[in-house]
Design a protein around this motif. Structure first.
Motif, short mmCIF file in Angstrom:
data_model
loop_
_atom_site.label_atom_id
_atom_site.label_comp_id
_atom_site.label_asym_id
_atom_site.label_seq_id
_atom_site.Cartn_x
_atom_site.Cartn_y
_atom_site.Cartn_z
N GLY A 196 14.86 -7.60 0.36
CA GLY A 196 14.78 -6.70 1.50
C GLY A 196 14.08 -5.38 1.26
N VAL A 197 13.59 -5.14 0.03
CA VAL A 197 12.95 -3.86 -0.28
C VAL A 197 11.46 -4.05 -0.49
CG1 VAL A 197 15.04 -2.86 -1.28
CG2 VAL A 197 13.46 -4.14 -2.75
N GLY A 198 10.77 -2.92 -0.65
CA GLY A 198 9.32 -2.99 -0.82
C GLY A 198 8.90 -3.64 -2.12
N ALA A 199 9.65 -3.41 -3.19
CA ALA A 199 9.36 -4.01 -4.49
C ALA A 199 10.67 -4.50 -5.09
CB ALA A 199 8.68 -3.00 -5.42
N GLY A 200 10.83 -5.80 -5.17
CA GLY A 200 12.06 -6.39 -5.69
C GLY A 200 11.84 -6.95 -7.09
N GLU B 132 18.15 5.51 5.14
CA GLU B 132 18.33 6.37 6.31
C GLU B 132 18.74 7.77 5.89
OE1 GLU B 132 20.97 6.53 10.44
OE2 GLU B 132 20.99 4.74 9.19
N GLU B 133 19.66 7.87 4.94
CA GLU B 133 20.14 9.18 4.48
C GLU B 133 19.02 9.97 3.79
OE1 GLU B 133 23.17 10.70 4.78
OE2 GLU B 133 23.80 9.09 6.12
N GLU B 134 18.15 9.27 3.08
CA GLU B 134 17.10 9.93 2.31
C GLU B 134 15.80 10.08 3.09
OE1 GLU B 134 17.41 11.14 -1.04
OE2 GLU B 134 19.49 10.94 -0.37
N GLY B 135 15.73 9.50 4.28
CA GLY B 135 14.55 9.63 5.12
C GLY B 135 13.34 8.87 4.62
N VAL B 136 13.58 7.68 4.05
CA VAL B 136 12.48 6.83 3.59
C VAL B 136 12.61 5.46 4.23
CG1 VAL B 136 12.37 8.06 1.39
CG2 VAL B 136 13.71 5.95 1.56
N GLY B 137 11.53 4.69 4.20
CA GLY B 137 11.56 3.33 4.71
C GLY B 137 11.96 2.35 3.63
N MET B 138 12.45 1.19 4.03
CA MET B 138 12.82 0.17 3.05
C MET B 138 11.61 -0.27 2.23
SD MET B 138 16.07 -0.46 3.01
CE MET B 138 16.32 -2.13 2.41
N HIS B 139 10.43 -0.18 2.81
CA HIS B 139 9.21 -0.55 2.08
C HIS B 139 8.87 0.46 0.99
CE1 HIS B 139 7.92 2.23 5.22
NE2 HIS B 139 6.82 2.45 4.54
N GLU B 140 9.57 1.60 0.98
CA GLU B 140 9.34 2.63 -0.03
C GLU B 140 10.42 2.61 -1.12
OE1 GLU B 140 7.20 6.18 2.38
OE2 GLU B 140 9.28 5.74 3.00
N ILE B 141 11.22 1.54 -1.14
CA ILE B 141 12.32 1.40 -2.09
C ILE B 141 12.05 0.22 -3.01
CG2 ILE B 141 14.76 0.74 -2.31
CD1 ILE B 141 15.38 2.43 0.09
N THR C 167 0.80 -1.23 0.00
CA THR C 167 0.00 0.00 0.00
C THR C 167 0.84 1.28 0.00
OG1 THR C 167 -0.12 -0.07 2.42
CG2 THR C 167 -1.89 -1.14 1.20
N SER C 168 2.14 1.18 0.18
CA SER C 168 3.00 2.36 0.20
C SER C 168 3.50 2.70 -1.20
CB SER C 168 4.21 2.13 1.12
OG SER C 168 3.79 1.88 2.44
N ALA C 169 3.68 3.98 -1.44
CA ALA C 169 4.27 4.42 -2.70
C ALA C 169 5.76 4.11 -2.73
CB ALA C 169 4.04 5.91 -2.89
N ILE C 170 6.28 3.87 -3.92
CA ILE C 170 7.71 3.68 -4.11
C ILE C 170 8.34 5.05 -4.33
CG2 ILE C 170 9.51 2.67 -5.56
CD1 ILE C 170 7.96 0.62 -3.92
N LYS C 171 9.24 5.43 -3.44
CA LYS C 171 9.87 6.75 -3.53
C LYS C 171 11.26 6.73 -4.16
CE LYS C 171 7.32 8.67 0.40
NZ LYS C 171 7.41 9.32 1.75
N LEU C 172 11.95 5.61 -4.02
CA LEU C 172 13.28 5.48 -4.60
C LEU C 172 13.36 4.18 -5.38
CD1 LEU C 172 15.66 6.58 -1.69
CD2 LEU C 172 15.51 7.66 -3.93
N PHE C 173 13.88 4.25 -6.59
CA PHE C 173 14.06 3.08 -7.46
C PHE C 173 15.54 2.93 -7.74
CE2 PHE C 173 14.62 1.12 -11.59
CZ PHE C 173 13.69 0.08 -11.61
N PHE C 174 16.14 1.85 -7.26
CA PHE C 174 17.57 1.61 -7.46
C PHE C 174 17.78 0.50 -8.49
CE2 PHE C 174 17.76 3.66 -3.32
CZ PHE C 174 18.92 4.43 -3.43
N ALA D 183 12.76 -12.32 -6.38
CA ALA D 183 12.03 -11.16 -6.87
C ALA D 183 10.53 -11.28 -6.66
CB ALA D 183 12.32 -10.94 -8.34
N ASP D 184 9.90 -10.15 -6.38
CA ASP D 184 8.45 -10.08 -6.42
C ASP D 184 7.96 -10.19 -7.86
OD1 ASP D 184 7.97 -9.46 -3.56
OD2 ASP D 184 9.03 -7.60 -4.04
#
Length: 256
Positions: free
Chosen positions: A208-212, A184-193, A2-9, A226-227
């Motif tokens: 370990g991330v929200g979307a793998g 931590e540096e970007e102020g987001v949760g792992m579920h948002e990555i 249900t969380s938005a993805i804020k960072l895509f690596f 992978a998800d």
């Protein structure tokens, strides 16, 4: 989810490109356009890198994509900020770990580079060490010896391989730990990555991330973690994964 993805690596080798092969410049152009838009459009995750490659190479790819989000190199040994032209080294890279890596480099030079066919030391790395060789059979021939040497002498280090390299990485400097550091540096949760990777060494981070994600050319271990396994390979798979994140964000973010 249900969380938005804020960072895509994205990993580089096997994802944004194949080692030692030409870049898909049209694919790079598309990602660069998205990366710019992501700075002002909430539905687009900011794009970053998380690669085992050395600083100089990761910097050049970050510059080609004009990234604002973090570029993690040497599997998280370092953190590059393109906008400020600054580097931060992971606190887990202690003097004792650096001495262990120096000893492995000597082993590589004496027992692999000097005795193998076509090996080169992966120069320019500080937080890990490795050798590269485009001959898969040579990598497979020397891999058991490297694993035995590292397991016998250095329990704080781990061995990973691709079809063209053997890498020795500190336990505390995995890609998963790198993404936690970036979160931590970007102020987001792992579920948002979101993270896309293609090798056994990427599997822990994919889990370990929200979307793998794993591209279709990935190893079976990466795919199992992978998800979502993309239908496409390499950078087309990265684009497919990023589009999934955009669509997901449109579903979970409040309508404006």
């Amino acid at each position: 989810m249900t969380s938005a993805i804020k960072l895509f690596f994205a990993d580089i080798d096997g994802c944004l490109c194949q080692p030692y092969e030409p870049y898909d410049l049209e694919g790079f152009k598309r990602l660069r356009e998205w990366a710019a838009r992501a700075e002002t459009e909430e539905a687009l995750p900011r794009i970053g890198l998380c690669s085992g490659r050395s600083y100089a190479y990761v910097e050049s790819v970050a510059q080609a994509l004009d990234l604002r989000a973090p570029a993690l190199f040497e599997s998280g040994g370092g953190f590059f900020d393109l906008q400020n032209a600054s580097i931060a080294w992971n606190p887990a890279l202690t003097p004792s770990i650096e001495r262990e890596l120096d000893a492995v480099r000597e082993y590589f030079l004496e027992e692999v580079v000097a005795k193998g066919n076509g090996f080169s030391l992966d120069y320019g790395k500080r937080a890990q060490t490795g050798v590269v060789n485009r001959a898969r059979l040579e990598v497979e021939r020397f891999l058991p010896g490297v694993r035995e040497f590292v397991a016998r002498h250095f329990p704080d280090l781990r061995v990973y391989e691709t079809h063209a390299s053997i890498d020795v990485v500190p336990i505390a400097l995995t890609k998963l730990e790198a993404l936690k550091w970036a979160a931590e540096e970007e102020g987001v949760g792992m579920h948002e990555i979101a993270f896309i990777g293609d090798t056994r060494g990427d599997a822990e981070a994919i889990l370990g991330v929200g979307a793998g994600f794993a591209p279709n050319n990935a190893s079976s271990t990466a795919k199992s973690a992978a998800d979502i396994v993309t239908e496409s390979t390499v950078i087309d798979g990265v684009i497919e994964a990023y589009q999934w994140c955009i669509q997901h964000n449109h579903l979970v973010l409040p309508a404006t």
